[in-house]
Design an enzyme around this catalytic site. Structure first.
Site, PDB file in Angstrom:
ATOM      1  CG  HIS A 153      -2.124   0.902   0.995  1.00  0.00           C
ATOM      2  ND1 HIS A 153      -2.048   2.281   1.100  1.00  0.00           N
ATOM      3  CD2 HIS A 153      -3.401   0.618   0.644  1.00  0.00           C
ATOM      4  CE1 HIS A 153      -3.234   2.794   0.828  1.00  0.00           C
ATOM      5  NE2 HIS A 153      -4.073   1.820   0.549  1.00  0.00           N
ATOM      6  CG  HIS A 154       1.334   5.388  -2.537  1.00  0.00           C
ATOM      7  ND1 HIS A 154       2.473   5.941  -1.975  1.00  0.00           N
ATOM      8  CD2 HIS A 154       1.280   5.874  -3.812  1.00  0.00           C
ATOM      9  CE1 HIS A 154       3.074   6.710  -2.866  1.00  0.00           C
ATOM     10  NE2 HIS A 154       2.373   6.694  -3.988  1.00  0.00           N
ATOM     11  CB  ALA A 155      -0.607   4.019   3.694  1.00  0.00           C
TER      12      ALA A 155
END
Length: 484
Positions: A153-155
């Site tokens: 995930h980009h998070a």
């Protein structure tokens, strides 16, 4: 290792990477974007190996990496209201067997077959109840090669942060290194809802002095009303540009959107990009963007739907040396992609000027400025702002890669192709430079780019126009090659 241990230095410690105990406000907004399937923030990396890695070594390497970078053992703990910044906590049920997969490539074993397989893996949602990443070893490539596909995930991180992490986790040698650090497994963490809410409240209280200082600064600025008004007007004029409110309209040819991701991979010698940049007195990123936009120009012409400009977004790194590695430290720059400019030299210079202006917009960091407030909005409300990305026809990023040979479980990494998420835009283009090769990964919306084969041909020709600017009698023009 031994020298450090004898001197009393604890070398068996995790990396200083992605070790914040909770998400930043920007990370939070990316995480909440998954409320809308079209806005999923899944980032992917496809590595091509020169041989099959030893599976047992690969598993052991991942187990070691999850101790060196405990973020890979951590899951997201969100508030019951889906507001405020979530926490990261070591998953008491962490199961490496779930996160690692092993498959054999079907079909004809071609690169197209490999990319099709990766598309399907990428479009499958990550389990929000587990650490948000998955890795798949893909065997059966021609000439005894293999591939490794990782999605996360980009998070977790932005592109630069990801490379910073991989550079420390990949090995510089093919042989096993028994002397590498061996930090212990991180202890599981249980965070209650009350703990999370208490932490969020404490952060808001901690922001009060800063907000008071800002208010006082604003009041003092009124002592010089003309200067204050000038600053306010410049900032006010900048906000619509940074937010994409004054971008050119999207191309009618690329207007449709869907949930379908389509991957393409290209490579170009980095020396050719440098030569073109030198010849035009522009940056490598300017040349890269001019090649991409040249491909869009030719595609529109071939499809009988020419346009003058398309909305383009580029990430602008605001990462400072003192910032922690991992996480997201980016702002957004807006361009009017000059699709109508046929002359490649003029196209490069136009892009160069637009990028310069975008980087110096007074409101360039407004997303980070407002993120602490936006993070308190539920995902369903946040998605009302998604038009700022879904109106883009192209989002493009360029990330420096690892400049030395790297290995994983005995296999040499020959190429690293990145594929960014597709947050409502027609195409996401990402380039990583690896061992002197610009590795370009395109993620296209299948409803927007309806003839991917034609677009690939146009992209090769578009880069050819730009790279030819550096050609002379002693140096033939560089070539972008599609990996098929």
């Amino acid at each position: 290792m031994s020298d450090g241990a004898e001197s009393g230095i604890d070398v068996d410690r995790p990396l200083d990477w992605a070790n914040e105990p909770h998400m930043s406000a920007v990370d939070t907004i990316m995480w909440r974007g998954d409320t809308d399937r079209r806005m999923r923030g899944t980032i992917c990396m496809l590595e091509i190996y020169d041989c099959d890695p030893d599976w047992d070594r690969l598993v052991a390497a991942h187990e070691w990496a999850s101790r060196m970078a405990p973020r890979f053992r951590q899951r997201v703990i969100d508030s019951p209201f889906g507001t405020g910044t979530p926490s990261w906590a070591v998953d008491p049920d962490f199961d490496l067997h779930y996160h690692m997969r092993r498959i054999r490539l079907g079909g004809d074993g071609s690169m197209r077959e490999l990319l099709s397989t990766c598309e399907q893996l990428a479009m499958t949602a990550l389990d929000a109840a587990r650490p948000p990443w998955e890795g798949t070893l893909i065997e059966g490539l021609p000439d005894g090669k293999a591939a490794y596909f990782m999605k996360a995930h980009h998070a977790l991180t932005d592109g630069l942060g990801a490379i910073m992490g991989l550079a420390q986790l990949h090995s510089p040698t093919r042989e096993h290194n028994p002397s590498k650090p061996q930090p212990p497994s991180p202890a599981p963490v249980n965070i209650s809802t009350l703990d999370l809410l208490r932490r969020q409240l404490g952060e808001e209280i901690g922001r009060i002095p800063h907000r008071v200082d800002t208010t006082i600064w604003g009041i003092r600025a009124l002592a010089h009303p003309r200067k204050a008004l000038s600053i306010a007007l410049r900032y006010g004029r900048s906000v619509p540009r940074v937010a994409g409110m004054v971008s050119p309209p999207g191309s009618p040819l690329l207007a449709n959107r869907s949930l379908s991701w389509r991957f393409s991979a290209f490579e170009v010698p980095f020396t050719d990009l440098k030569a073109a940049a030198k010849a035009t007195k522009a940056s490598i990123n300017d040349v890269y963007l001019a090649g991409l936009i040249g491909g869009f120009r030719l595609y529109h012409e071939k499809m009988g739907a020419p346009v003058d400009a398309i909305p383009v977004a580029i990430p602008i790194s605001v990462r400072r040396p003192e910032d922690p590695a991992g996480g997201n430290r980016i702002a957004v720059g807006r361009l009017a992609g000059p699709v109508g400019i046929a002359d490649p030299f003029e196209r490069v210079l136009t892009i160069r000027e637009q990028v310069r202006v975008a980087r110096h917009e007074p409101a360039v960091d407004i997303f980070n400025t407002l993120s602490s407030v936006l993070a308190w909005l539920p995902g369903s409300v946040l998605m009302q702002f998604s038009g700022t990305t879904s109106q883009n026809d192209l989002q493009a990023s360029n990330v420096p890669g690892i400049p030395w040979d790297t290995y994983v479980a005995g296999a040499k990494v020959e190429r690293m192709f990145p594929f960014g998420p597709l947050p409502g835009c027609a195409m996401m283009a990402t380039m990583i430079t690896h061992n002197g090769i610009g590795c370009i990964g395109l993620n296209s919306d299948g409803a927007a780019i309806t003839d991917l084969e034609l677009f690939a041909d146009c992209l090769v020709a578009g880069f050819g126009e730009v790279l030819a600017l550096a050609a002379d009698d002693d140096a033939p023009p560089g070539v972008l090659r599609r990996v098929v």
